[in-house]
Design a protein around this motif. Structure first.
Motif, PDB file in Angstrom:
ATOM      1  N   THR A  90       0.833  -1.202   0.000  1.00 55.17           N
ATOM      2  CA  THR A  90       0.000   0.000   0.000  1.00 55.17           C
ATOM      3  C   THR A  90       0.869   1.252   0.000  1.00 55.17           C
ATOM      4  OG1 THR A  90      -1.615  -1.220   1.280  1.00 55.17           O
ATOM      5  CG2 THR A  90      -1.905   1.158   1.176  1.00 55.17           C
TER       6      THR A  90
ATOM      7  N   HIS B 122      -5.460  -6.680   1.357  1.00 54.97           N
ATOM      8  CA  HIS B 122      -6.059  -5.525   0.681  1.00 54.97           C
ATOM      9  C   HIS B 122      -7.526  -5.757   0.386  1.00 54.97           C
ATOM     10  CE1 HIS B 122      -1.742  -4.977  -0.454  1.00 54.97           C
ATOM     11  NE2 HIS B 122      -2.044  -3.820   0.095  1.00 54.97           N
TER      12      HIS B 122
ATOM     13  N   HIS C  35      -2.304  -6.922  -5.449  1.00 54.18           N
ATOM     14  CA  HIS C  35      -3.423  -6.992  -4.518  1.00 54.18           C
ATOM     15  C   HIS C  35      -3.303  -8.269  -3.689  1.00 54.18           C
ATOM     16  CE1 HIS C  35      -7.341  -5.298  -3.580  1.00 54.18           C
ATOM     17  NE2 HIS C  35      -7.880  -6.496  -3.604  1.00 54.18           N
TER      18      HIS C  35
ATOM     19  N   PHE D 178      -3.038   1.998  -3.189  1.00 54.50           N
ATOM     20  CA  PHE D 178      -4.135   1.053  -2.984  1.00 54.50           C
ATOM     21  C   PHE D 178      -5.346   1.522  -3.767  1.00 54.50           C
ATOM     22  CE2 PHE D 178      -7.960  -0.068  -0.499  1.00 54.50           C
ATOM     23  CZ  PHE D 178      -7.924  -1.427  -0.724  1.00 54.50           C
TER      24      PHE D 178
END
Lengths: 314, 290
Positions: free
Chosen positions: A255, A272, A268, A260
């Protein structure tokens, strides 16, 4: 021994096991008083949330309406109707399978390499390797080193050498995000297990090595395999748990570096996905199912690896 | 029989020169990989503005300056919530969280390690199991829990969960198992000391390395805590978060943000430097049985 004689006494007084337990509990009531404060908070903030997640994962709770029980619908949706989740699972496993073993191996090898250095030098080397894992957000420096303009070190070097002629946007390019995040994760991964290995190596009884040398251990690799590894099995086990849990939980690095969501969800992870549905869309039931799966994956991986290590050298 | 030699008055197996060289090369390369980014953070903070934007970027500084640190303090003074408030928040949560953790975890560890009562095995097993997953798993439900306790947007939401960290209890219990002698405790009990007294007067002084380790782990976690999902109000936010805001200020704050990174990383590193030997000693008993 003590419990055995105690049990004998119990049968002689014709107490059942249950009654004996109760008696033991009554005698040691202070002990319960001593564990109570910790255990109450531990239950409240660790056990209750896990149990609660499992229960909520069978509902469609969304913070606003009264939840309905939907049984396995959330899980079915996750696996058959949520492409992003499948990407997340794939990425999480790639991260964990690379970072977990690599950091474990690196922690052990470095600890082993420095084991015979003089104590002062060893302390300095330990600090160099351990520092990145405790320095909070120091890993943001990688965003500077790999920044998208020519002031980033990586671009500057490649431009100078003539390998590229336009800057690469490292953390916005699908090709590079995953590998870079893995490198940064490795950079921060020499943590608790590293220290445990250093301590474990220091704690091995030296006469074992002497005996080994006399018995025909010929070089350091044999010494490592026949003496060192078996002698520090408990540390290896603890280190494995720390490394595995760590390797599943570093979505924060992604992130911070790649944003994000990352470009095209290329980095991902399950974490997340959880954040997305739980923290932003408030689909609590659905995100609880994600949390439960993450929980099962983490604990499952840990138990599996523990089993493998416990068989080492037997 | 293999060749032997002595090192530090101990007999060890002779090492091949080839192996020594290979290992040194690997170690030096890994060491550079770990060290150079840290070094770069430090160097960036000492660079004057023109050197920060020099092509190509350098791993050394030509005319070092503390201007970036001065700029950082100026920026702190013009922040909307007084900067001292962020420092106070982080100090309060770090101190309250750490000491609560130390007290609760040590007391529980003592009972788990040194008093034989029904249920202790099971309790320790559960704590050990909880080392196998992290707080991501419990994040959503913890949030609901905090909301129901009316702890959202209060210090409690940051402090109380720190009290029951499982790694601390695990390390303390293992350390007590190996380093606190049962016969000493037994004689204290025979002299009429209760369990609380035995714990506090006899056992605690024997586990100093372990409590230092607990303090440091807990402190590191709380010090490095950034934005929390439990906190909305600006006046409850952490120092780390506030510094992150300065860093997010973009190009014209590059110098100040480099300085901020140095300050944030130096604190945990210095704490580790002074306590390293104690932490390693604690880790000596960290092993896990199957």
């Amino acid at each position: 021994m003590a419990t055995k004689t105690a049990e004998k006494k119990a049968t002689s007084r014709e107490l059942t096991k249950m009654q004996w337990k109760l008696k033991e509990a009554k005698q040691n009531w202070v002990a319960y008083l001593m564990v109570a404060p910790y255990m109450i908070f531990f239950t409240l903030f660790t056990i209750v949330p896990v149990v609660f997640s499992i229960l909520l994962s069978f509902t469609d709770f969304n913070m606003l309406e009264v939840p309905n029980i939907v049984w396995l619908k959330n899980y079915v949706t996750l696996f058959f109707d949520d492409d992003v989740f499948l990407i997340a699972i794939k990425n999480t496993f790639i991260f964990a399978v690379i970072v977990g073993p690599a950091s474990y191996l690196m922690s052990f090898l470095v600890a082993w390499f420095i084991n015979e250095l003089p104590p002062k030098v060893r302390a300095i080397v330990t600090l160099i390797f351990y520092a990145p894992s405790i320095s909070g957000q120091a890993y943001l420096i990688w965003a500077t080193l790999f920044s998208s303009d020519s002031y980033g070190w990586a671009n500057a070097v490649l431009l100078k050498l003539g390998i590229i002629d336009t800057e690469i946007a490292w953390f916005q390019d699908e090709k590079y995000v995953m590998p870079l995040c893995i490198i940064v994760a490795l950079w921060t991964s020499l943590g608790t297990s590293f220290l445990a290995f250093i301590a474990g190596l220091q704690g091995i009884d030296h006469s074992l090595f002497e005996a080994g040398a006399v018995d025909g251990v010929r070089n350091r690799w044999q010494e490592l395999y026949y003496i060192t590894l078996p002698s520090m099995k408990p540390q290896l086990m603890f280190g494995a748990v720390m490394s595995i849990t760590g390797s599943f939980g570093f979505g924060g690095i992604v992130t911070a570096l790649a944003g994000f969501p990352s470009v095209n969800y290329c980095a991902h992870t399950i974490m997340h996905h959880l954040e997305d549905y739980g923290g932003q869309r408030y689909e609590i039931g659905y995100s609880s199912a994600i949390a439960v799966l993450l929980f099962l994956i983490m604990v499952g991986a840990n138990l599996l690896v523990k089993k493998i290590i416990s068989r080492l050298g037997t | 029989m293999a060749k032997l030699r002595t090192r530090n008055h101990k007999v060890v197996l002779a090492r091949s020169a080839g192996g020594d060289t290979g290992i040194s090369i690997i170690l030096i390369n890994l060491g550079l990989f770990m060290f150079l980014p840290m070094w770069y953070i430090l160097i960036q903070s000492l660079k004057p503005l023109d050197e920060l934007w020099m092509f190509p970027p350098r791993f050394y500084v030509i005319s070092p300056t503390f201007k970036n640190f001065r700029d950082l303090f100026t920026l702190m003074n013009i922040s909307w919530v007084p900067f001292s408030r962020y420092i106070f928040n982080t100090l309060l949560t770090s101190v309250a969280g750490t000491f609560g953790h130390l007290l609760l975890a040590s007391m529980a560890s003592y009972a788990l390690a040194k008093i034989k009562f029904p249920g202790r095995e099971g309790m320790f097993q559960i704590v050990q199991l909880s080392l196998m997953f992290n707080s991501t798993v419990t994040a959503i439900t913890s949030f609901i829990l905090m909301a129901n306790l009316h702890w959202l947007d209060t210090y409690w939401a940051l402090i109380v969960p720190a009290w029951c960290s499982s790694l601390g209890l695990y390390l303390m219990k293992q350390f007590m198992d190996t380093n606190v002698n049962d016969s000493v405790l037994e004689s204290a009990r025979l002299d009429g000391a209760g369990e609380f007294r035995t714990f506090w007067i006899i056992a605690m002084p024997m586990v100093k390395p372990a409590w230092l380790t607990l303090i440091i782990y807990s402190f590191q976690g709380l010090w490095n805590a950034g934005a929390s999902m439990y906190i909305y109000s600006e006046q409850y936010k952490s120092l780390n978060y506030a510094i992150g805001q300065i860093t997010a200020g973009g190009i014209k704050r590059a110098g100040a943000s480099a300085a901020a990174q140095v300050i944030m990383m130096l604190v945990p590193i210095l704490v580790f430097v002074v306590s390293q030997s104690n932490i390693i000693e604690t880790m000596g008993s960290s092993g896990m049985k199957d």
